[in-house]
Design an enzyme around this catalytic site. Sequence first.
Site: not given
Ligand code: ACO
Length: 330
Positions: A119, A252, A282
């Site tokens: 990215c 970003h 994103n």
């Molecule tokens: N809908 C509903 N529930 C979900 C989803 C979804 N889409 N995705 C995950 N969950 C659930 C998980 O299974 C988990 O359930 P559990 O507690 O029963 O196991 C729960 O939600 C919490 O999951 P976490 O992964 O702890 O959620 P978190 O608060 O960390 O948010 C997220 C997840 C949004 C992906 C966050 O970690 C994040 O933003 N990370 C960065 C991702 C990113 O930006 N990537 C790209 C950046 S680099 C680039 O641009 C290429």
Amino acid sequence: MIGSANGVRIGITGLGTCVPERVLTNDELATIVDTSDEWIVERTGIRERRIASDEEALSDLALPAAEEALRDAGVTGADIDLLIVATVTPDMMFPTTSALLAEQLGAEDAAAYDLLAGCTGFMYGIAQAYGMLAGGLSKRALVVGGDVLSKILDWRDRSTLVLFGDGAGAVVMEPVGRGGFLGFELGADGAGGEYLWLPGSGSRKFDDPESFVKMNGREVFKFATRVLVSSANAVLEECGRTVDDVDVYVPHQANRRIIDHAVAKLGIPEAKTVVNVDRYGNTSSGSIPLALADARADGRLHDGELVLMTGMGAGLTWGSALVEWTERGR
Ligand code: ACO
């Protein structure tokens, strides 16, 4: 890598973007995987994203974006001698999308190549173009950042599917009479590579025949919040500026929570921060030029203003640039 401009003024003189027509809302996603509008908005700030059709490939978005950037700069493809396309989703590995684009734009004399930096690709692309322009190798460059990540997502995986969208942006870069880029900071940490990866997409064989984006969301979150702050501070210090000097901050667009964290840590007022992740998700390498274009459309980019951009992504990679905006000033 870090460095400030060596006195040669190189700026952005043209800007263009293109996103697919198809809007995919959170509610529609909830009919595909087990998720909800509430969860996505609360954790990411994303409300909708654009998704390419089956027939649309990267160059179908890159071409209109590039044409708009050329028009904006008042030049044609024939005036371009360097064409970089930053992407992880080229039409195909070869010929490169940049070579296809050069032909479509009539940029017959241009060096053209694709650039892979996750990215962060657009940030790497503008740094490379700056170096070639400042070194006298190129006279006018076109840098495109764009991705159609929807093509490489696992549409059964809710943890990645809800985050990404498709889009492209392009800038023309050339010598300017005032303002221009002040400096860059770029980096990479392959040790964190497996936190965001596409196994099976290259020459290394993997047991799983499917090739989809895989991500450790929590680790990427920690990385992103860290580098958005450290990279911005590094480039500001290198250029002898402070956060208070920044007029427009373009981070970003990965996740609203990541942006909020960076804004709070850096101490940049929200009013100076560009956010459009709610509408596009994103878009990977398209993210920063799309946000720049939105800022300009909203009347937030003015001549002489200091713009701070920071990208981060797969690699893991990151990159910042500081530029004094030049509006029609070459
Ligand atoms: N809908 C509903 N529930 C979900 C989803 C979804 N889409 N995705 C995950 N969950 C659930 C998980 O299974 C988990 O359930 P559990 O507690 O029963 O196991 C729960 O939600 C919490 O999951 P976490 O992964 O702890 O959620 P978190 O608060 O960390 O948010 C997220 C997840 C949004 C992906 C966050 O970690 C994040 O933003 N990370 C960065 C991702 C990113 O930006 N990537 C790209 C950046 S680099 C680039 O641009 C290429």
